[in-house]
Motif scaffolding. Structure first.
Motif, PDB file in Angstrom:
ATOM      1  N   ARG A   4      42.136  50.263  39.309  1.00  0.00           N
ATOM      2  CA  ARG A   4      42.565  48.908  38.842  1.00  0.00           C
ATOM      3  C   ARG A   4      44.350  49.042  38.430  1.00  0.00           C
ATOM      4  NH1 ARG A   4      40.705  44.087  37.120  1.00  0.00           N
ATOM      5  NH2 ARG A   4      41.815  43.152  35.357  1.00  0.00           N
ATOM      6  N   ALA A   5      44.539  50.269  37.813  1.00  0.00           N
ATOM      7  CA  ALA A   5      46.114  50.131  37.504  1.00  0.00           C
ATOM      8  C   ALA A   5      47.141  50.518  38.668  1.00  0.00           C
ATOM      9  CB  ALA A   5      46.351  51.222  36.320  1.00  0.00           C
ATOM     10  N   ALA A  24      45.002  47.500  47.576  1.00  0.00           N
ATOM     11  CA  ALA A  24      44.068  46.355  47.803  1.00  0.00           C
ATOM     12  C   ALA A  24      44.385  44.990  46.851  1.00  0.00           C
ATOM     13  CB  ALA A  24      42.733  46.992  46.868  1.00  0.00           C
ATOM     14  N   GLY A  25      45.652  44.867  46.514  1.00  0.00           N
ATOM     15  CA  GLY A  25      46.091  43.632  45.666  1.00  0.00           C
ATOM     16  C   GLY A  25      46.020  44.073  44.474  1.00  0.00           C
ATOM     17  N   THR A  26      46.381  42.965  43.515  1.00  0.00           N
ATOM     18  CA  THR A  26      46.559  43.325  42.028  1.00  0.00           C
ATOM     19  C   THR A  26      45.300  43.353  41.262  1.00  0.00           C
ATOM     20  OG1 THR A  26      48.468  41.661  42.356  1.00  0.00           O
ATOM     21  CG2 THR A  26      47.585  41.917  40.109  1.00  0.00           C
ATOM     22  N   ASN A  27      45.162  44.274  40.347  1.00  0.00           N
ATOM     23  CA  ASN A  27      43.985  44.623  39.633  1.00  0.00           C
ATOM     24  C   ASN A  27      42.862  44.520  40.460  1.00  0.00           C
ATOM     25  OD1 ASN A  27      45.608  45.010  37.272  1.00  0.00           O
ATOM     26  ND2 ASN A  27      46.115  42.861  37.018  1.00  0.00           N
ATOM     27  N   GLY A  42      40.344  41.201  43.295  1.00  0.00           N
ATOM     28  CA  GLY A  42      41.172  41.539  42.417  1.00  0.00           C
ATOM     29  C   GLY A  42      41.765  40.136  41.465  1.00  0.00           C
ATOM     30  N   LYS A  43      41.813  40.561  40.351  1.00  0.00           N
ATOM     31  CA  LYS A  43      42.064  39.660  39.193  1.00  0.00           C
ATOM     32  C   LYS A  43      43.518  39.694  38.569  1.00  0.00           C
ATOM     33  CE  LYS A  43      40.794  36.257  36.440  1.00  0.00           C
ATOM     34  NZ  LYS A  43      40.588  34.865  36.795  1.00  0.00           N
ATOM     35  N   SER A  44      44.439  38.794  38.943  1.00  0.00           N
ATOM     36  CA  SER A  44      45.767  38.973  38.462  1.00  0.00           C
ATOM     37  C   SER A  44      45.751  38.729  37.038  1.00  0.00           C
ATOM     38  CB  SER A  44      46.640  37.942  39.098  1.00  0.00           C
ATOM     39  OG  SER A  44      46.310  36.589  38.248  1.00  0.00           O
ATOM     40  N   GLY A  45      44.960  38.417  36.205  1.00  0.00           N
ATOM     41  CA  GLY A  45      45.195  38.212  34.775  1.00  0.00           C
ATOM     42  C   GLY A  45      46.155  37.148  34.263  1.00  0.00           C
ATOM     43  N   ALA A  46      47.036  36.948  35.017  1.00  0.00           N
ATOM     44  CA  ALA A  46      48.252  35.998  34.600  1.00  0.00           C
ATOM     45  C   ALA A  46      47.737  34.476  34.802  1.00  0.00           C
ATOM     46  CB  ALA A  46      49.472  36.392  35.263  1.00  0.00           C
ATOM     47  N   THR A  47      47.408  34.425  35.994  1.00  0.00           N
ATOM     48  CA  THR A  47      47.000  32.801  36.363  1.00  0.00           C
ATOM     49  C   THR A  47      45.658  32.968  37.443  1.00  0.00           C
ATOM     50  OG1 THR A  47      48.277  32.652  38.133  1.00  0.00           O
ATOM     51  CG2 THR A  47      49.223  32.237  36.365  1.00  0.00           C
ATOM     52  N   THR A  49      45.616  31.241  40.193  1.00  0.00           N
ATOM     53  CA  THR A  49      46.100  31.357  41.530  1.00  0.00           C
ATOM     54  C   THR A  49      46.551  32.660  41.759  1.00  0.00           C
ATOM     55  OG1 THR A  49      48.417  30.713  40.666  1.00  0.00           O
ATOM     56  CG2 THR A  49      46.753  28.855  41.338  1.00  0.00           C
ATOM     57  N   GLY A  50      46.780  33.699  41.252  1.00  0.00           N
ATOM     58  CA  GLY A  50      47.248  34.999  41.457  1.00  0.00           C
ATOM     59  C   GLY A  50      45.892  35.863  41.790  1.00  0.00           C
ATOM     60  N   ASP A  51      44.799  35.521  41.873  1.00  0.00           N
ATOM     61  CA  ASP A  51      43.561  36.232  42.307  1.00  0.00           C
ATOM     62  C   ASP A  51      43.674  36.492  43.721  1.00  0.00           C
ATOM     63  OD1 ASP A  51      43.096  35.786  39.731  1.00  0.00           O
ATOM     64  OD2 ASP A  51      41.395  34.412  39.752  1.00  0.00           O
ATOM     65  N   THR A  52      43.049  37.695  44.239  1.00  0.00           N
ATOM     66  CA  THR A  52      43.134  37.962  45.452  1.00  0.00           C
ATOM     67  C   THR A  52      41.612  38.378  46.091  1.00  0.00           C
ATOM     68  OG1 THR A  52      43.683  40.272  45.094  1.00  0.00           O
ATOM     69  CG2 THR A  52      45.494  39.041  45.281  1.00  0.00           C
ATOM     70  N   ALA A  53      41.569  38.423  47.366  1.00  0.00           N
ATOM     71  CA  ALA A  53      40.534  38.799  47.867  1.00  0.00           C
ATOM     72  C   ALA A  53      41.006  39.839  49.449  1.00  0.00           C
ATOM     73  CB  ALA A  53      39.232  38.049  48.462  1.00  0.00           C
TER      74      ALA A  53
END
Length: 60
Positions: A4-5, A24-27, A42-47, A49-53
């Motif tokens: 994750r980090a 693999a993208g953010t988190n 991936g879960k951005s944690g900030a917003t 809309t920042g999530d990724t697949a």
């Protein structure tokens, strides 16, 4: 396995050990494998809309 980090997915062979590290993208936090493809969420944690697949084709 996800790191994750470092935002990587690590492909591991149980007999050989680590075989490949893939961005693999953010988190990244979840990997699902189906029909020769790994799907990484991936879960951005900030917003929201920042999530990724990320889709990764696996070698056969």
């Amino acid at each position: 396995m996800v790191n994750r980090a470092a935002a990587h997915v690590i492909r591991v062979d149980v007999k050989k050990g680590v075989e490949e590290t893939i961005a693999a993208g953010t988190n990244p936090h979840h990997v699902e494998i189906a029909d020769g493809t790994a799907y990484v969420v991936g879960k951005s944690g900030a917003t929201a809309t920042g999530d990724t697949a990320t889709r990764i084709r696996l070698a056969r």
